[in-house]
Enzyme design. Structure first.
Site, PDB file in Angstrom:
ATOM      1  N   GLU A  57       3.991  -5.098   7.478  1.00  0.00           N
ATOM      2  CA  GLU A  57       3.069  -4.114   8.079  1.00  0.00           C
ATOM      3  C   GLU A  57       3.323  -3.912   9.565  1.00  0.00           C
ATOM      4  O   GLU A  57       3.181  -2.801  10.081  1.00  0.00           O
ATOM      5  CB  GLU A  57       1.614  -4.551   7.865  1.00  0.00           C
ATOM      6  CG  GLU A  57       1.083  -4.342   6.449  1.00  0.00           C
ATOM      7  CD  GLU A  57       1.379  -5.506   5.512  1.00  0.00           C
ATOM      8  OE1 GLU A  57       2.267  -6.337   5.834  1.00  0.00           O
ATOM      9  OE2 GLU A  57       0.737  -5.600   4.455  1.00  0.00           O
ATOM     10  N   GLY A 110       0.898  -5.101   0.974  1.00  0.00           N
ATOM     11  CA  GLY A 110      -0.174  -5.221  -0.011  1.00  0.00           C
ATOM     12  C   GLY A 110       0.311  -5.796  -1.344  1.00  0.00           C
ATOM     13  O   GLY A 110      -0.476  -6.392  -2.093  1.00  0.00           O
ATOM     14  N   GLU A 144       0.154  -9.355  -0.721  1.00  0.00           N
ATOM     15  CA  GLU A 144      -1.264  -9.740  -0.589  1.00  0.00           C
ATOM     16  C   GLU A 144      -1.919  -9.846  -1.963  1.00  0.00           C
ATOM     17  O   GLU A 144      -2.745 -10.731  -2.202  1.00  0.00           O
ATOM     18  CB  GLU A 144      -1.999  -8.710   0.283  1.00  0.00           C
ATOM     19  CG  GLU A 144      -1.576  -8.804   1.749  1.00  0.00           C
ATOM     20  CD  GLU A 144      -2.159  -7.680   2.598  1.00  0.00           C
ATOM     21  OE1 GLU A 144      -1.895  -6.501   2.287  1.00  0.00           O
ATOM     22  OE2 GLU A 144      -2.878  -7.981   3.556  1.00  0.00           O
ATOM     23  N   ALA A 149       0.848  -1.194   0.000  1.00  0.00           N
ATOM     24  CA  ALA A 149       0.000   0.000   0.000  1.00  0.00           C
ATOM     25  C   ALA A 149       0.885   1.245   0.000  1.00  0.00           C
ATOM     26  O   ALA A 149       2.009   1.211   0.497  1.00  0.00           O
ATOM     27  CB  ALA A 149      -0.878  -0.005   1.250  1.00  0.00           C
TER      28      ALA A 149
END
Ligand code: HSC
Ligand code: NAD
Length: 698
Positions: free
Chosen positions: A127, A104, A107, A63
């Site tokens: 994270e 992310g 992910e 992210a």
């Protein structure tokens, strides 16, 4: 369609390249691009499968962290829904991963139906280091691929594992040399032909065991309790992985999202994000532009093979740089080299290094007793006793020995770099490289620029810090530079608190509970109380009128209680390491209060924290005003990496912003009134408080 995703056709396969330099952060434009490209693939009958890869140097770092705290990070399509969209695609989606797949980014890949990675890729969910948990299905999909135990380890540590390990653990399907695209295209074709898609959220076998034994989560939490003390995120990660094992898939995803949202706005997450960006910001030096030439460091020299010189020598060897270390005489040299070998051996014995690695590092180290052996070194770090005359003499001698252009560095913790530089005919090549003890472990290098240090010298040493796997922070010359100067008021107030009613164990506990690895007295006992004693004597000689501190420290030193190394200091150390309260010290403390006519009072833990930390922050404000530190973030990094300031509080200046600069200022005004001029608020602190501004606004 935005160019955040580049689209190409390879036969019947649509290849999407994530294109958001420098790290393909999954910001809104990129998420929208992926969604639209999947629509396109689904709508086009001629497309049989999709490959997702990264443009540039990596797949994706996850992210876009700079979006956090703004509405964009949650705006549709959000990352969890993009991941679900990929996983539920009717056509196979394959990830071709190179460089890094983090957070992310991983992910996204875990939502694909097959993952190919090149050998040099690193993959993980970091994270937790940002004070959050993976929020786009990572805590639900990873355990389904690796099993719960491995997932817990990866997610709570934030480790970016090499591709081979990721494959072994089950979250990469295929590892190839070089560009993974070709293998990914072949896999996409195979999957399209077979029509069988493995959707990660549907995999159950790997989590079945934990489902039957939910106690595993409490056990894991216990196992990380010490390391993760004070941090919220690691324990939240465990809770999310537990949800994967104990709830149906969609509920697990919802639980993860709920936990993520609860953390992302927390002050711990804000502090850890600050630490992430600050660590990168300190590398940027306004008057030393990025294109400043950097000298090659092919060989190094170290003078002095004591506590610090030995560790510094190991740093060079660890980085693969041949290093010559010079000592006074053969006996001191043998002792120093033996200590280095012993340190490496201890790492080998713990299984953290192979014997071959140790041997190859030791062969990079050469000992000498004559500085002439340093004539070819590109950088020379002096680490002899902290005595100005000795340092001047050594730099004078180095001037005639070192080759032209060599960097001449000193590891002094306090002395004036300009005076040391003036002992040479080349002050432009002289710089401070202040390593922290133990130098082979601590990540900070306070790099100290003198008045005449050349930009090229600075750029080379900042680059060297990175090569040594350290964080280099550039600071200016003053007594104690940034870190030790700010440590001064912190230790001073800790001492005064004893005179007023506290005992060392109480002060240490309050600071430990704040999040430091140890309190001020335990820290001094570890470093050696004689070090501060010597400094106080020097400062008293240089500046007799401007030094007031509690003399309990001197009384302790006069008894030879230098700390752990003498079996006792502020505390007793019957087993050599574990502090226990000392009756003798308590007697001295109480006697001192009596002698000074101070009526001892009960002191709260909150007062201890404020009395120790606010003056430290106040000194930080002075350091900024004087230009000794360039920015508040430089101070924060010095304290995070050099002194164990808790990362989840972001460093002293960020912490001041968190509690409010005005709160710190008001308290300092109170202290000023109660305790006199040592507590006078810094003009910058006053200015910011009165303007209702933060240090971050500077
Ligand atoms: C995440 O992914 C959250 C998700 O789980 C869920 C989200 C769901 C939310 C919705 C819920 C409803 N973003 O380090 P470098 C910048 S959290 C923005 O020097 P390297 C960096 O600041 C993310 N910027 O490169 C620097 O900028 P500068 C989890 C990022 O090659 C430049 O890129 N991921 C960024 O030494 C170069 O960086 C991580 O924690 C990011 N994600 O190392 C990974 N990442 O040039 C963070 C980097 O202006 N990144 N930047 O200074 C890293 O660890 C390292 O950057 C790499 C590369 C190892 C990737
Ligand atoms: P130390 O006493 O452990 O080691 C100093 C070494 O220098 C000794 O082995 C000595 O034999 C050697 N030496 C003395 N004169 C020499 C000469 N002329 N030529 C070659 N070798 C010589 O000291 P240390 O703790 O390693 O400190 C070294 C420097 O690092 C000091 O400037 C100190 O202020 C600084 N420093 C120390 C720490 C710490 O925690 N110990 C932390 C940061 C910086």
């Amino acid at each position: 369609m935005s160019d955040a995703v580049l689209i190409e056709r390879h036969g019947s396969i649509l290849v999407l390249s994530l294109n958001n330099p420098p790290v393909n952060g999954l910001g809104l434009a990129l998420r929208t691009g992926i969604s639209e490209a999947l629509d396109q693939a689904e709508a086009d009958d001629a497309v049989t499968a999709v490959v997702i890869k990264g443009a540039g140097r990596m797949f994706s770092a996850g992210a876009d962290i700079s979006e956090f705290g703004t509405p964009r990070s949650l705006a549709d399509p959000n990352l969890p829904s993009v991941c679900l969209r990929i996983e539920n695609s009717k056509k196979p989606v394959v990830a071709a991963i190179h460089g890094v797949a983090a957070g992310g980014g991983l992910e996204t890949a875990l939502s694909c139906h097959y993952r190919v990675a090149s050998t040099k890729t690193r993959l993980g969910l970091p994270e937790v280091t940002l004070g959050i948990i993976p929020g786009a299905g990572g805590t639900q999909r990873l355990p389904r691929l690796t099993g719960v135990e491995a997932a817990l380890k990866l997610i709570t540590s934030g480790e970016l594992a090499p591709a081979a390990k990721a494959q072994k653990l089950g979250y990469v399907d295929e590892v190839v040399e070089g560009d993974p695209l070709e293998a990914a295209l072949a896999a996409a074709e195979r999957l399209a032909a077979s029509g069988a898609l493995r959707r990660t959220m549907e995999i159950e076998e790997k989590i079945a065991e934990a489902r039957a034994n939910p106690g595993v989560f409490d056990e894991f939490a216990k196992s990380i309790a010490k390391k993760a003390r004070g941090f919220d995120a690691p324990f939240a990660c465990i809770e999310a992985v537990k949800a994967a094992a104990t709830l149906p898939g969609p509920e697990g995803l919802a639980k993860e999202r709920e936990i993520f949202k609860g953390l992302v706005g927390s002050s711990q997450a804000a502090s850890q994000r600050h630490a992430f960006f600050a660590e990168r910001e300190v590398a940027k030096i306004p008057d030393v532009p990025k294109d400043t030439p950097v000298k090659e460091i092919a060989t190094a020299g170290v003078i002095g093979c004591g506590t610090m010189g030995g560790g510094i020598t190991m740093n060079f060897a660890n980085a693969g740089i041949p290093v010559t270390v010079v000592e006074n005489d053969p006996a001191a040299l043998d002792r120093g080299l033996e200590t280095i070998a012993k340190n490496y051996q201890a790492t080998v014995d713990k299984g953290r290094m192979t014997q071959e690695d140790m041997d190859s590092r030791m062969t990079l180290i050469t000992g000498a007793t004559d500085m002439a052996a340093l004539s070819e070194a590109d950088v020379i770090v002096e680490a002899v006793f902290e005595e100005m005359d000795l340092k001047k003499q050594i730099f004078g001698a180095l001037d005639s020995v070192a080759k032209p252009g060599a960097i001449l560095a000193t590891n002094t913790s306090m002395l004036d770099i300009n005076v040391i530089a003036a002992a040479t005919s080349r002050p432009e090549s002289v710089i401070g490289t202040h390593f922290f003890s133990p130098a082979n472990v601590m990540k900070l290098m306070e790099n100290v620029r003198g008045e005449k240090t050349a930009p090229e010298t600075i750029a080379t040493v900042m680059d060297l810090s990175k090569k040594l796997k350290k964080v280099g922070v550039l600071v200016g010359v003053c007594d104690g530079f940034v870190g030790n100067r700010m440590l001064g008021p912190y230790l001073r107030e800790a001492g005064f608190l004893l005179e007023e009613g506290a005992l060392p164990a109480q002060v240490d506990k309050a600071i430990y509970d704040f999040g430091f690895p140890m309190g001020p007295f335990a820290m001094m006992d570890l470093a050696g109380n004689d070090v501060g004693w010597r400094i106080r004597k020097r400062q008293r000689a240089e500046n007799p009128n401007n030094l007031r501190y509690s003399d309990i420290a001197d009384q302790i030193c006069e008894l030879g209680r230098f700390g752990q190394k003498t079996g006792g200091g502020w505390h007793d150390y019957d087993d050599g390491r574990t502090p226990t309260p000392s009756a003798k010290v308590e007697e001295i403390v109480v006697e001192t209060s009596k002698r000074l006519g101070i009526e001892r009072r009960k002191i709260s833990d909150q007062e201890i924290v404020e009395r120790c930390l606010y003056p430290l922050i106040n000194e930080g404000a002075k350091v900024l005003e004087e230009g000794i530190a360039m920015r508040p973030c430089d101070i924060d990094i010095v304290w995070l990496f050099g002194y164990g300031f808790p990362r989840y509080r972001g460093g002293p200046m960020f912490y001041a912003d968190t509690v409010g600069v005005k709160t710190v200022y008001d308290k300092m005004c109170e202290f000023h009134e109660q305790h006199g001029d040592l507590m006078k608020p810094a003009p910058l602190l006053e200015k910011l408080a009165k303007a209702d501004k933060r240090f971050a606004d500077l």
